[in-house]
Design a protein around this motif. Structure first.
Motif, short mmCIF file in Angstrom:
data_model
loop_
_atom_site.label_atom_id
_atom_site.label_comp_id
_atom_site.label_asym_id
_atom_site.label_seq_id
_atom_site.Cartn_x
_atom_site.Cartn_y
_atom_site.Cartn_z
N GLU A 77 8.14 50.88 69.40
CA GLU A 77 8.90 50.10 70.37
C GLU A 77 8.36 50.30 71.79
OE1 GLU A 77 10.18 52.00 68.02
OE2 GLU A 77 11.15 50.50 66.74
N ASP A 78 7.87 51.51 72.08
CA ASP A 78 7.32 51.78 73.42
C ASP A 78 6.07 50.96 73.71
OD1 ASP A 78 9.26 53.72 74.08
OD2 ASP A 78 8.10 55.32 73.11
N THR B 261 6.55 55.60 70.67
CA THR B 261 6.98 54.92 69.44
C THR B 261 6.40 53.51 69.40
OG1 THR B 261 8.96 53.95 70.44
CG2 THR B 261 9.16 56.21 69.58
N THR C 139 5.68 47.79 72.86
CA THR C 139 5.98 46.37 72.99
C THR C 139 5.64 45.86 74.39
OG1 THR C 139 7.73 46.48 71.34
CG2 THR C 139 7.78 44.61 72.86
#
Length: 221
Positions: A102-103, A100, A105
């Motif tokens: 977020e992964d 994702t 970041t």
């Protein structure tokens, strides 16, 4: 005395590079998160005649990294060589279809924001010296994306692009930028991927000042 700052310093490659550059008279700034491990390594290097200091920092925290590099220059001398080589976390390497936004970041903070922060901190000192070397160390996913390791594939590629842009722009100023690609694991005793062998490669990249990308071993090894 001028200094090599090793960001991501540990007992393997970082220690070997510290010994190699230390033999040439460089002060060695060890930068990583674990203060106790850094202080132990600095003590070992000191016993071997290398001037070294521990400067704890989290490379994903720009303020922390900036402060550590500033302290290193103040304590040991202007940073003439920066090696950026922190290891990515295992959870950065997820399959691409499970990754994702977020992964990404963490990988981007480690491999893009971190090196940009480090370079911007040390570059004024290199310009004042009229010389310097920026060494980026990455795994093979920097050049051959791996679908099961999406985070490092994306972030290492971005880091490599940044390094290449620096290589083009800084050469006229006497600052050499190079990237070392290490396929697979660093292995003690390996003819091409032993830490001491790799440290010699990095020393030659600094001394030779030719080209941008170097491969420690064949990509399919």
């Amino acid at each position: 005395m001028t200094t090599i700052a090793i960001v991501g310093a540990g007992p393997g490659l970082g220690a070997a590079v510290a010994r190699r550059f230390g033999r040439e008279g460089f002060g060695v700034a060890l930068v990583a998160r674990d203060r106790r491990r850094l202080e132990g390594l600095a003590a070992e290097l000191g016993a071997a005649g290398v001037t070294a200091g521990a400067f704890p920092a989290d490379v994903r925290d720009p303020a922390s990294l900036t402060a550590a590099l500033a302290a290193a220059a103040e304590a040991l001398g202007t940073v003439e060589v920066l090696q950026y080589s922190p290891l990515p976390r295992r959870d950065f390497m997820r399959p691409v279809l499970e990754t994702t936004a977020e992964d990404l970041t963490g990988p981007v903070e480690l491999s893009v924001y971190g090196p940009v922060t480090a370079v911007r901190q040390v570059l004024p000192g290199m310009r004042a010296l009229g010389r310097g070397t920026l060494l980026f160390v990455n795994g093979a996913t920097a050049v051959v994306p791996e679908p099961e390791r999406a985070g490092t594939s994306i972030a290492f590629a971005a880091e490599g692009a940044y390094a290449h842009l620096l290589h083009e722009r800084l050469a006229p100023e006497g600052v050499h930028v190079a990237q070392l690609i290490i396929p697979g694991a660093i292995v003690a005793g390996h003819p091409r991927k032993d830490p001491a062998v790799l440290a010699e490669v990095l020393w030659e990249l600094h001394r030779g000042r030719e080209g941008f990308r170097c491969f420690a071993d064949d990509l399919d090894s």
